[in-house]
Design an enzyme around this catalytic site. Structure first.
Site, PDB file in Angstrom:
ATOM      1  N   ASP A 281      -4.365  -3.772 -18.674  1.00  0.00           N
ATOM      2  CA  ASP A 281      -3.434  -2.663 -18.949  1.00  0.00           C
ATOM      3  C   ASP A 281      -3.677  -2.023 -20.323  1.00  0.00           C
ATOM      4  OD1 ASP A 281      -2.164  -2.991 -16.451  1.00  0.00           O
ATOM      5  OD2 ASP A 281      -0.861  -4.542 -17.280  1.00  0.00           O
TER       6      ASP A 281
ATOM      7  N   ASN B  50      -5.771   2.780 -12.955  1.00  0.00           N
ATOM      8  CA  ASN B  50      -4.793   1.821 -12.422  1.00  0.00           C
ATOM      9  C   ASN B  50      -3.394   2.391 -12.585  1.00  0.00           C
ATOM     10  OD1 ASN B  50      -3.701  -0.786 -11.604  1.00  0.00           O
ATOM     11  ND2 ASN B  50      -3.163  -1.111 -13.754  1.00  0.00           N
TER      12      ASN B  50
ATOM     13  N   HIS C 193       0.451   1.284 -13.202  1.00  0.00           N
ATOM     14  CA  HIS C 193       1.251   0.139 -13.660  1.00  0.00           C
ATOM     15  C   HIS C 193       2.723   0.550 -13.681  1.00  0.00           C
ATOM     16  CE1 HIS C 193       2.106  -3.642 -15.593  1.00  0.00           C
ATOM     17  NE2 HIS C 193       2.916  -2.966 -16.401  1.00  0.00           N
TER      18      HIS C 193
ATOM     19  N   GLY D 130       0.769  -1.233   0.000  1.00  0.00           N
ATOM     20  CA  GLY D 130       0.000   0.000   0.000  1.00  0.00           C
ATOM     21  C   GLY D 130       0.803   1.287   0.000  1.00  0.00           C
TER      22      GLY D 130
ATOM     23  N   ASN E  50       1.419   3.048  -2.598  1.00  0.00           N
ATOM     24  CA  ASN E  50       0.673   3.979  -3.461  1.00  0.00           C
ATOM     25  C   ASN E  50      -0.561   4.528  -2.755  1.00  0.00           C
ATOM     26  OD1 ASN E  50       1.791   4.347  -6.323  1.00  0.00           O
ATOM     27  ND2 ASN E  50       2.095   2.161  -5.925  1.00  0.00           N
TER      28      ASN E  50
HETATM   29  C1  GAR Z   1       3.245  -1.003  -7.431  1.00  0.00           C
HETATM   30  O1  GAR Z   1       4.522  -0.958  -7.986  1.00  0.00           O
HETATM   31  C2  GAR Z   1       2.190  -0.985  -8.513  1.00  0.00           C
HETATM   32  O2  GAR Z   1       2.523  -0.166  -9.601  1.00  0.00           O
HETATM   33  C3  GAR Z   1       2.169  -2.430  -8.929  1.00  0.00           C
HETATM   34  O3  GAR Z   1       2.300  -3.144  -7.724  1.00  0.00           O
HETATM   35  C4  GAR Z   1       2.999  -2.358  -6.756  1.00  0.00           C
HETATM   36  C5  GAR Z   1       2.144  -2.235  -5.509  1.00  0.00           C
HETATM   37  O4  GAR Z   1       2.830  -1.610  -4.468  1.00  0.00           O
HETATM   38  N1  GAR Z   1       0.981  -2.751  -9.656  1.00  0.00           N
HETATM   39  C6  GAR Z   1       0.943  -3.650 -10.642  1.00  0.00           C
HETATM   40  O5  GAR Z   1       1.898  -4.305 -10.987  1.00  0.00           O
HETATM   41  C7  GAR Z   1      -0.418  -3.805 -11.308  1.00  0.00           C
HETATM   42  N2  GAR Z   1      -0.296  -4.536 -12.536  1.00  0.00           N
HETATM   43  P1  GAR Z   1       2.080  -0.902  -3.271  1.00  0.00           P
HETATM   44  O6  GAR Z   1       1.126  -1.923  -2.669  1.00  0.00           O
HETATM   45  O7  GAR Z   1       3.190  -0.560  -2.312  1.00  0.00           O
HETATM   46  O8  GAR Z   1       1.359   0.313  -3.797  1.00  0.00           O
END
Ligand code: GAR
Length: 197
Positions: free
Chosen positions: A146, A103, A105, A13, A15
């Site tokens: 995506d 989203n 990515h 989490g 982000n």
């Molecule tokens: C982030 O790097 C996000 O961009 C990626 O997973 C991570 C989650 O981190 N998402 C994907 O790969 C979606 N296809 P977080 O839980 O610390 O935000």
């Protein structure tokens, strides 16, 4: 009336934290994060939401999408932010929120994206291909993984000696945590303005 936002998460989490921090700095004036939904009951993201006083819900299989849709409806959610949400949403699900799901990515789409490209795997793929620049993309979510319209992108240099973990951290710091709050405000504003028309 600010746009009512739900953030969907599965893991650490960071982000989500960037969104919470941006909100508390007043950088998302047109939206309000009112709900965090996780498909993983152990996600640390849930703790981040609790610490920020945001309501949480855990929705798990079976019938994951039906449970999420019901929860979103119960909270009158108008916009959904996928912030490290590790499940692919069906055409049926996204048809309920056209151009209202975004989203983040961790690559420059159309590179290293689509089914199977998530989390650390994306950075492993970028390093093994040997690209010298990667980055992050915020896009609308449609029925193609995506594949929805791009809202914002930011490039990040790959450096000599990068591991997937080092690269992931740099992409988060230099791109994801900046782009996602900005894109969230842009889309919140669009939805808020649509309501008053
Ligand atoms: C982030 O790097 C996000 O961009 C990626 O997973 C991570 C989650 O981190 N998402 C994907 O790969 C979606 N296809 P977080 O839980 O610390 O935000």
């Amino acid at each position: 009336m600010r746009t009512r936002i739900a953030v969907l998460v599965s893991g650490g989490g960071t982000n989500l934290q960037a969104l919470i921090d941006a909100q508390s700095r007043g950088e998302i004036p047109d939206g309000e994060i009112v709900l965090v939904i996780s498909n993983n009951p152990n996600a640390y993201a849930l703790q981040r939401a609790r610490n920020a006083g945001i309501e949480i819900a855990v929705c798990t299989k079976p019938d994951l999408e039906a449970k999420i849709l019901e929860t979103l409806k119960d909270h009158n959610i108008e916009m959904i932010v996928l912030a490290g949400f590790m499940a692919i949403l069906s055409k049926y699900f996204v048809s309920h929120y056209p151009e209202r799901i975004i989203n983040i990515h961790p690559s420059l789409i159309p590179s290293f994206c689509g089914e199977g490209f998530y989390g650390l795997h994306v950075h492993e793929a970028a390093l093994s291909y040997g690209v010298k620049v990667t980055g992050a993309t915020v896009h609308y979510v449609n029925e193609i993984p995506d594949g929805g319209r791009i809202i914002a992108q930011k490039a990040v240099d790959i450096q000599e000696g990068d591991t997937p973990e080092i690269l992931q951290k740099r992409v988060m710091e230099q791109a994801e945590w900046i782009l996602l709050p900005r894109a969230t405000e842009i889309v919140s504003k669009r939805i808020r303005l649509e309501k008053v028309q």
